[in-house]
Design a protein around this motif. Structure first.
Motif, short mmCIF file in Angstrom:
data_model
loop_
_atom_site.label_atom_id
_atom_site.label_comp_id
_atom_site.label_asym_id
_atom_site.label_seq_id
_atom_site.Cartn_x
_atom_site.Cartn_y
_atom_site.Cartn_z
N ARG A 179 -0.16 -4.11 10.68
CA ARG A 179 -0.09 -2.69 10.37
C ARG A 179 -1.44 -2.11 9.98
NH1 ARG A 179 4.95 -3.86 7.96
NH2 ARG A 179 4.00 -4.14 5.91
N TYR A 180 -2.19 -2.89 9.18
CA TYR A 180 -3.45 -2.37 8.66
C TYR A 180 -4.67 -2.94 9.37
CZ TYR A 180 -0.37 -0.57 5.08
OH TYR A 180 0.64 0.10 4.43
N ARG A 181 -4.43 -3.63 10.47
CA ARG A 181 -5.52 -4.17 11.29
C ARG A 181 -6.51 -4.97 10.46
NH1 ARG A 181 -6.86 0.93 15.41
NH2 ARG A 181 -4.74 1.12 16.25
N ARG A 182 -5.95 -5.82 9.62
CA ARG A 182 -6.77 -6.68 8.79
C ARG A 182 -6.57 -8.13 9.19
NH1 ARG A 182 -4.64 -9.52 4.59
NH2 ARG A 182 -6.49 -9.28 3.27
N VAL A 183 -7.49 -8.99 8.77
CA VAL A 183 -7.38 -10.42 9.05
C VAL A 183 -7.61 -11.17 7.75
CG1 VAL A 183 -8.14 -10.25 11.45
CG2 VAL A 183 -9.84 -10.55 9.64
N ARG A 185 0.82 -1.21 0.00
CA ARG A 185 0.00 0.00 0.00
C ARG A 185 0.86 1.26 0.00
NH1 ARG A 185 -5.02 -1.31 4.21
NH2 ARG A 185 -5.62 -3.32 3.27
N GLU A 186 2.08 1.14 0.47
CA GLU A 186 2.98 2.28 0.52
C GLU A 186 4.42 1.79 0.48
OE1 GLU A 186 1.84 4.12 4.16
OE2 GLU A 186 3.08 2.80 5.38
N ASP A 187 5.35 2.74 0.36
CA ASP A 187 6.76 2.37 0.25
C ASP A 187 7.27 1.67 1.51
OD1 ASP A 187 6.93 3.25 -2.30
OD2 ASP A 187 8.01 5.11 -1.84
N ARG A 207 8.79 -19.46 3.06
CA ARG A 207 7.93 -19.43 4.25
C ARG A 207 8.34 -18.31 5.19
NH1 ARG A 207 7.64 -24.98 7.13
NH2 ARG A 207 9.79 -24.46 7.64
N ARG A 208 9.65 -18.17 5.39
CA ARG A 208 10.14 -17.08 6.24
C ARG A 208 9.80 -15.72 5.64
NH1 ARG A 208 16.34 -17.74 7.26
NH2 ARG A 208 15.97 -15.64 8.10
N LEU A 209 10.00 -15.60 4.34
CA LEU A 209 9.76 -14.33 3.67
C LEU A 209 8.28 -13.95 3.70
CD1 LEU A 209 10.51 -11.99 1.71
CD2 LEU A 209 10.25 -13.63 -0.17
N LEU A 210 7.42 -14.86 3.29
CA LEU A 210 6.02 -14.53 3.11
C LEU A 210 5.23 -14.50 4.41
CD1 LEU A 210 5.34 -16.57 -0.15
CD2 LEU A 210 5.98 -14.16 0.08
N THR A 211 5.47 -15.47 5.27
CA THR A 211 4.74 -15.50 6.53
C THR A 211 5.04 -14.26 7.36
OG1 THR A 211 4.73 -17.92 6.57
CG2 THR A 211 4.29 -16.79 8.65
N GLY A 212 6.33 -13.93 7.47
CA GLY A 212 6.71 -12.75 8.24
C GLY A 212 6.11 -11.48 7.68
N TYR A 213 6.12 -11.36 6.34
CA TYR A 213 5.58 -10.15 5.73
C TYR A 213 4.08 -10.04 5.94
CZ TYR A 213 4.11 -6.66 2.41
OH TYR A 213 3.53 -5.55 1.86
N VAL A 214 3.35 -11.13 5.73
CA VAL A 214 1.89 -11.10 5.86
C VAL A 214 1.48 -10.79 7.29
CG1 VAL A 214 -0.21 -12.49 5.74
CG2 VAL A 214 1.47 -12.62 3.90
#
Length: 317
Positions: free
Chosen positions: A74-78, A12-14, A61-68
């Motif tokens: 951050r955006y209070r989403r589920v 959503r942003e940099d 798994r480390r890359l994507l799980t941590g990022y998600v």
């Protein structure tokens, strides 16, 4: 290739992009991946990497799980952010390494995120800018790509820029993103022509490469599967051997599974290879993947003069 679920924006942003890139950087710095090309698009990501000290699925798994997890916080989403599992294709170095690099790095131009090549050179969310020296990212492997364009960095970057420019008229490349024979041969016309000939060419939707490369890879995978099944019945895994060798030599496992040339590490790695290949029957390619080194290195160490500890370690296991 990673996509957002139902074309959801991954960034959503940099700050989101910087978070994702920092995670790639960590994996590269730790030797889990060698990163050749990459791009962050609004709802998808392309990475061209060579696996290193750990299997690809662990790195992803480390890359994507941590990022998600961080993104949702951050955006209070589920809920899910990514569309299913990431998609991976094995790429044959020649002639596809440079073709895929160019295709990935032209994504922002094809997608309308930048207006021209000059803007692409300044675009910070792709490895293209790093290859040209515009954005410093020490973790990206630029030498592997640039070394194929010239003996000096100046000549190499100029030739690389010309190569990328020549790819613009090609547009989208179904031969690089299609499946099986489409990918390997360069399009449906070539597939039809090739099917009229004998013998039929080997193909697989997970592989971008020649028929010979595909056959060799599939044969190796089949052998690895049988080998893993056979050895798992004995209950002796490479991870167990690594722990045993580390305890016996005093060399940390992470160093055994690295490219360190420190004499104590080389000796421990040689011991590991001899026990794994000669004693336990593992193939050189399997051991190489586990250690994060080349198959030739494993075979050379395994075939060298046998260390006196080999028999003792086999008994201990």
């Amino acid at each position: 290739m990673v996509r957002g679920i139902e074309r959801t924006q991954l960034f959503r942003e940099d700050g989101d992009r910087a978070d994702f890139v920092a995670r790639i950087a960590t994996l590269a710095t730790q030797g889990a991946l060698a990163v050749y090309a990459w791009v962050l698009m609004p709802n998808h990501v392309h990475l061209l990497v060579r696996t290193g000290a750990q299997p690809l699925f662990r790195s992803m798994r480390r890359l994507l799980t941590g990022y998600v997890v961080n993104f949702n916080r951050r955006y209070r989403r589920v809920g899910h952010l990514l569309q299913n599992r990431y998609k991976s294709i094995v790429v044959e170095d020649e002639p596809y390494l440079l073709e895929v690099t160019r295709y990935i790095h032209l994504n922002p131009l094809r997608g309308g995120l930048v207006a021209d090549l000059a803007a692409l050179r300044r675009y910070p969310w792709t490895g293209h800018a790093t290859l040209l020296g515009g954005v410093a990212r020490p973790w990206q492997d630029t030498q592997t790509i640039l070394s194929q364009f010239g003996p000096t960095r100046r000549r190499a970057t100029a030739a690389y820029q010309a190569f990328v420019a020549a790819g613009i008229p090609q547009g989208r490349r179904p031969d690089l993103v299609g499946g099986g024979l489409v990918r390997s041969l360069g399009g449906w016309a070539q597939v039809v022509a090739r099917r009229r000939k004998d013998p039929p060419i080997a193909s697989d939707p997970r592989i971008l490469g020649s028929g010979e490369f595909t056959e060799a890879l599939l044969a190796e995978a089949a052998h690895h599967e049988k080998e893993t099944l056979r050895l798992s019945r004995r209950g002796i895994e490479l991870a167990t051997l690594a722990h045993t060798v580390s305890a016996g030599t005093g060399v940390p496992e992470r160093e055994v599974r690295s490219g360190s040339r420190r004499p104590a590490v080389v000796r421990a790695r040689r011991l590991f290879c001899q026990v794994a290949v000669q004693g336990l029957g593992y193939g050189g390619a399997t051991v190489a993947r586990f250690l994060g080194v080349t198959t030739s290195s494993v075979n050379r160490l395994a075939a060298s003069e046998e260390l006196p500890e080999v028999r003792r370690y086999l008994k201990a296991l």
